[in-house]
Design an enzyme around this catalytic site. Structure first.
Site, PDB file in Angstrom:
ATOM      1  CD1 TRP A   1      -2.598   1.667   0.740  1.00 22.98           C
ATOM      2  CD2 TRP A   1      -1.962   1.816   2.355  1.00 22.98           C
ATOM      3  NE1 TRP A   1      -3.792   2.435   1.606  1.00 22.98           N
ATOM      4  CE2 TRP A   1      -2.919   2.852   2.084  1.00 22.98           C
ATOM      5  CE3 TRP A   1      -1.358   1.532   4.398  1.00 22.98           C
ATOM      6  CZ2 TRP A   1      -3.214   3.272   3.524  1.00 22.98           C
ATOM      7  CZ3 TRP A   1      -2.561   2.538   5.281  1.00 22.98           C
ATOM      8  CH2 TRP A   1      -2.529   3.298   4.688  1.00 22.98           C
TER       9      TRP A   1
ATOM     10  CG  ASP B   1      -2.519  -2.738   7.041  1.00 19.59           C
ATOM     11  OD1 ASP B   1      -3.370  -3.658   8.021  1.00 19.59           O
ATOM     12  OD2 ASP B   1      -1.891  -2.295   6.309  1.00 19.59           O
TER      13      ASP B   1
ATOM     14  CE  LYS C   1     -10.389  -0.184   2.319  1.00 22.85           C
ATOM     15  NZ  LYS C   1     -10.022   0.295   2.607  1.00 22.85           N
TER      16      LYS C   1
HETATM   17  C1  LMR Z   1      -7.117   1.843  -0.601  1.00 25.42           C
HETATM   18  O1  LMR Z   1      -6.175   1.258  -0.454  1.00 25.42           O
HETATM   19  O2  LMR Z   1      -7.546   2.879  -1.663  1.00 25.42           O
HETATM   20  C2  LMR Z   1      -7.312   2.336   0.746  1.00 25.42           C
HETATM   21  O3  LMR Z   1      -7.136   1.829   1.365  1.00 25.42           O
HETATM   22  C3  LMR Z   1      -7.821   3.382   1.131  1.00 25.42           C
HETATM   23  C4  LMR Z   1      -6.587   4.302   1.896  1.00 25.42           C
HETATM   24  O4  LMR Z   1      -6.579   5.807   2.692  1.00 25.42           O
HETATM   25  O5  LMR Z   1      -5.764   4.355   0.938  1.00 25.42           O
END
Ligand code: LMR
Length: 399
Positions: A132, A213, A248
């Site tokens: 992420w 996570d 989510k």
């Molecule tokens: C995402 O990866 O799109 C979600 O986890 C929202 C975010 O805060 O980035």
């Protein structure tokens, strides 16, 4: 003199920045598949029925807006523990888990980072490559150096497990390894049950601390099925941290509701760590906002509401997986030769499409279709109505 004259513009956020740009885009029939937000068949992000029911109950029941404890309410925290580890799990029976309610999963990660850096100043955190895009920013803000281990094999669209496990074996003892509990963000590719066992063996052999996570519980194969990874790591005597998010799986994005759980070797260790986590929270946002946590706790502490909520999560998961099938089928119908069948094997909201930066840019500029720069597509934003347009645009940029 101007203090701020020298302050430069920060780059837009890799994910949320796209939604800001999307809102300003005047392209007709534009499609936002960037941020991980669930859309129903009508393209709406609905409020769960169970959330509405819980809110009605809260409206009648709530008598005060007084502060919550620094770590949140005990009812919320024990509901979270049961959901993550499973009621009656050894780690819960022995009292060696402590949980703090945090504003979303991101705050859970940030509190974890602050705690880890102050308790283990020499520790580095290792994240998967890719991960992420906000992970490195959150950990660095907490003072933790960030390094990566290999994860994804782009040639086969699968987990490169030999490379991953080989890299974990060379991480210095005392470091922290970030793992995605399920629905790996951004690839949608998770370890198998057997691979989780091998990951556990390496973590134990190398004295590495896992931070899991866990933002998508219920969106891959089921609420308890998706906890397999966390529960595999959670053997007697083990230590770990788990960051939960309920954005989510309860659709509570803007309520910012999450939790940080510590599993220590014993109950006394869990309380010591919790005391430090509370000190971190107090110096940061003092104590958590109540409303989102109260909704989650109302649902999870009522058998009828829990049952109904589980059906809502199932419906969401079934729709996402249905969109995966339809996406692959429609791409084929639009004359695309490239094999996209791997998208049906990925899980959760996201698919790593394999589209390159130029193709992603063309989707945005020429078609008003927004996906993350890495090629990550939010499958949960696809609908029967936008599918043709999406696949025609992908066919055009692949030519
Ligand atoms: C995402 O990866 O799109 C979600 O986890 C929202 C975010 O805060 O980035």
């Amino acid at each position: 003199m101007s203090f701020f004259e020298t302050v430069t513009m920060a780059p837009p956020d890799a994910i949320l920045g796209l939604t800001e740009a999307f809102k300003k885009d005047a392209t007709p029939h534009k499609i936002n598949l960037s941020v991980g937000v669930y859309k129903d068949e009508n393209g709406e992000t609905p409020i769960f029925d169970t959330v509405k029911k819980a809110e009605e109950a809260l409206l009648k029941r709530e008598k005060s807006k007084g502060y919550l404890p620094i770590d949140g309410s005990p009812e919320y925290n024990s509901a979270v523990q049961n959901m993550v580890f499973g009621k009656g799990h050894e780690c819960l029976a022995s009292g060696r888990v402590a949980t703090a309610h945090t504003p979303g999963g991101t705050a859970a990660l940030r509190v974890a980072a602050d705690f880890l850096h102050s308790a283990f100043p020499a520790a580095t955190i290792w994240t998967s490559d890719p991960t992420w895009p906000n992970h490195p920013g959150v950990f660095k803000a907490g003072g933790l150096p960030v390094k990566t281990y290999p994860y994804f094999d782009a040639a086969t669209n699968t987990l490169d497990f030999p490379a991953m496990i080989g890299a974990l074996k060379s991480i210095p003892p005392g470091d922290v390894v970030l793992l995605h509990g399920c629905c790996h963000n951004p690839t949608g590719v998770d370890p198998t049950p057997e691979q989780w066992k091998q990951i556990l063996a390496v973590l134990q052999e190398r004295d590495l601390l896992p931070l899991v996570d866990f933002a998508y519980q219920g969106l891959a194969d089921g609420l308890s099925e998706d906890a397999l990874g966390v529960r595999t790591l959670c053997v007697p005597g083990c230590e770990m941290l788990v960051a939960s998010s309920f954005s989510k799986n309860f659709g509570l994005y803007n309520e910012r509701v999450g939790a940080l759980s510590v599993v220590a070797a014993d109950a006394e260790g869990a309380q010591r760590v919790l005391s430090q986590i509370k000190a971190t929270i107090r110096a940061n946002y003092s104590n958590p906002p109540s409303h989102g946590g109260a909704i989650v706790s109302t649902i999870l502490n009522d058998a009828g509401l829990t049952h109904e909520w589980e059906s809502e999560v199932t419906a969401m998961r079934v729709r996402i997986n249905g969109m995966r099938e339809l996406f692959v089928k429609t791409l084929k119908e639009k004359g695309i030769d490239r094999d996209f069948s791997f998208i049906c094997r990925q899980r959760g909201m996201f698919s790593f499409s394999g589209l390159n930066k130029d193709q992603v840019e063309r989707l945005k500029k020429e078609f008003g279709i927004y996906v993350v720069g890495s090629g990550r597509i939010n499958v949960a934003g696809m609908t029967r109505n936008n599918m043709d347009r999406l696949c025609e645009a992908i066919a055009a940029v692949l030519k």
